[in-house]
Enzyme design. Structure first.
Site, PDB file in Angstrom:
ATOM      1  N   SER A   1       0.841  -1.191   0.000  1.00  0.00           N
ATOM      2  CA  SER A   1       0.000   0.000   0.000  1.00  0.00           C
ATOM      3  C   SER A   1       0.876   1.241   0.000  1.00  0.00           C
ATOM      4  O   SER A   1       2.106   1.154   0.077  1.00  0.00           O
ATOM      5  CB  SER A   1      -0.887   0.011   1.242  1.00  0.00           C
ATOM      6  N   LYS A   2       0.211   2.376  -0.079  1.00  0.00           N
ATOM      7  CA  LYS A   2       0.951   3.651  -0.110  1.00  0.00           C
ATOM      8  C   LYS A   2       1.949   3.758   1.043  1.00  0.00           C
ATOM      9  O   LYS A   2       2.997   4.361   0.921  1.00  0.00           O
ATOM     10  CB  LYS A   2      -0.045   4.814  -0.020  1.00  0.00           C
ATOM     11  N   ARG A   3       1.571   3.163   2.169  1.00  0.00           N
ATOM     12  CA  ARG A   3       2.437   3.249   3.353  1.00  0.00           C
ATOM     13  C   ARG A   3       3.798   2.567   3.117  1.00  0.00           C
ATOM     14  O   ARG A   3       4.760   2.817   3.827  1.00  0.00           O
ATOM     15  CB  ARG A   3       1.735   2.631   4.568  1.00  0.00           C
TER      16      ARG A   3
ATOM     17  N   GLY B   1       5.669   3.128   0.815  1.00  0.00           N
ATOM     18  CA  GLY B   1       6.564   4.028   0.088  1.00  0.00           C
ATOM     19  C   GLY B   1       6.231   4.041  -1.392  1.00  0.00           C
ATOM     20  O   GLY B   1       5.147   4.425  -1.777  1.00  0.00           O
TER      21      GLY B   1
END
Ligand code: GLU
Length: 479
Positions: A250-252, A254
């Site tokens: 996911s975006k988390r 990076g």
């Protein structure tokens, strides 16, 4: 029957690696069977969709080499078609208007939660009388349109990746909303599951290939195909891409968008190659390097894993380095020049042949393109910055004399690879020292480092700039 597949991204963000990998599998499947690959932009979510994301998605797919045969089609331009389909469902008695307020729905869910039940719509407005409807309308309530789901059904399909999948309709959360609230009698904004089915029918899609996170949608969509009298396509649910902890990337985590990978200096064929391996294995499992067209020759869903595919940076880096190392010097130079310019290096005053020689020199050390900036730096600057180890090397006994001799050998002379090698040989003999000492000292003097690319080639590059003597002199000054 000709195969027709599609990628249907929502432009609510930049092209995500997961969507791109799904596009790769669609493309490979279509190309393998000589079918059509179609692009459809699912931009009905007006609040979150943005044209710059559409541009980013189309640019990313093009960059990766995922050429399409039809489209891009835009759902925002096809709303009438979806509204007609909703009207058809209403006319057939397969959908109805639901007047529940948000508060009523929240209250329903809270009670279900308190009773330990899964949240679902309890179908309470499925059989409203005309009077009840009129009463809600008189209150100014705006109805959504819900499609009836028969809780007793089990939806079964043969998935090309997962084999037989069965889903209990009772687990789909009750009658589903297919169009948002609208004035009484009207049909509001149609929602994802409906629009997808209408489009896949209209575009005669034969195989729906998409991420495993869409499995519950597939169950709902099969019911809609049946209700609208469409031919149910085949489905292939591809494994998710997982992070190191085994959770969905996911975006988390990076970097997730294709444009970010591009900026980091991964090149298109390498990234496309890596994405192909995220869930698929070639018939010769040891073969890990191939172009998309090569992979298309043998691609089939039999070799797509069910289990999630862990994202592996080491592998991606290795693949990228393989592509960079095998890229001919001309295209590699074209990729590197903009980075050097951006770094402020005076590229314009250099001959193309000199630039290509430099690229040939540093190319074998590259894993990602931006590394060329650091590796090329010393060839564009006149000063040398000496590392601690280089200084120590220069301080060694006899080094000063070795450098002075080398300087004499090159100053004013026409230098070639052979003459440089000869100069090194002569100094080695004259000073009765080991060749290693000469080479290490020369490297320290010219580059300020004790390790680096081929020394003779580096020396030639500086010589062509008329800088080699200056660099040696500069090193001598430090002694
Ligand atoms: N717009 C959906 C998405 O981006 C498409 C899913 C599908 O392929 O049907 O996830």
């Amino acid at each position: 029957m000709s195969v027709r597949v599609r990628i249907a991204p929502s432009p609510t963000g930049n092209l995500h690696i997961g969507t791109a990998r799904t596009a790769v599998f669609n493309w490979l499947f279509a190309r393998h069977l000589g079918g059509q690959f179609i692009i459809r932009i699912e931009d009905t979510d007006l609040e979150r969709s943005r044209p710059e994301y559409t541009d980013n998605i189309l640019e990313g797919l093009t960059w990766l080499g995922l050429t399409w045969d039809e489209g891009p089609f835009y759902q925002s331009q096809r709303l009438d078609l979806y509204k007609q389909a909703v009207q058809t469902l209403l006319d057939r008695g397969l959908a109805y208007r639901c007047y529940c307020t948000t508060e009523e729905l929240d209250d329903m869910r809270a009670k279900q939660k308190a009773a330990g039940l899964a949240p679902r719509y309890d179908n309470r407005h499925r059989n409203l009388t005309a009077e009840e409807q009129a009463a809600f309308e008189a209150q100014g309530r705006k109805p959504v349109i819900r499609f009836k789901i028969d809780d007793d059904r089990t939806i079964v399909w043969k998935d090309l990746v997962r084999g037989t999948v069965s889903w209990k309709a009772g687990d789909l959360g009750g009658d589903m909303v297919v169009a948002r609230a609208a004035e009484a009698g009207g049909v509001g904004q149609p929602l994802y599951n409906l629009a997808v089915v209408v489009d896949d029918m209209d575009m005669a899609i034969t195989h729906v290939i998409r991420g495993e996170d869409h499995i519950a949608n597939t169950a709902k969509q099969i019911l809609l195909y049946e209700a609208l009298g469409g031919q149910v396509p085949e489905f292939a649910h591809t494994p998710l891409i997982l992070n190191q902890e085994g959770r969905k990337l996911s975006k988390r985590d990076g970097v997730t968008s294709i444009s970010e990978f591009r900026q980091m200096g991964y090149i298109a064929p390498a990234l496309a190659n890596y994405m192909t391996l995220l869930g698929w294995t070639a018939p010769d499992a040891t073969q890990e390097l191939f172009t998309l067209s090569e992979a298309a020759k043998t691609f089939s869903f039999d070799r797509v894993n069910q289990a999630g595919a862990k994202f592996d940076w080491d592998k991606l880096n290795w693949i990228n380095s393989q592509y960079l190392h095998h890229l001919p010097v001309e295209p590699l130079t074209d990729l590197i020049l903009p980075l050097w310019k951006e770094a402020g290096y005076d590229v314009d005053s250099k001959e193309r042949s000199w630039l290509e020689q430099l690229v040939a020199l540093i190319g074998p050390s590259l894993t990602r393109l931006p590394e060329a900036v650091e590796l090329g730096k010393m060839f564009f600057t006149s000063e040398t910055s000496f590392s601690e180890e280089a200084r120590e090397q220069l301080q060694k006994e006899g080094v000063k004399e070795i450098l002075e001799s080398l300087l004499t050998a090159v100053e004013g002379a026409t230098v070639t690879e052979d003459s440089l090698k000869d100069a090194i040989k002569t100094v080695t003999k004259e000073k009765k020292v080991k060749k290693g000492l000469v080479m290490r000292s020369l490297r320290a003097a010219l580059t300020g480092e004790v390790h680096g690319p081929d020394l003779i080639q580096s020396w030639l590059l500086w010589n062509q700039n008329g800088q080699d003597g200056d660099r040696i002199k500069e090193a001598l000054k430090t002694l």
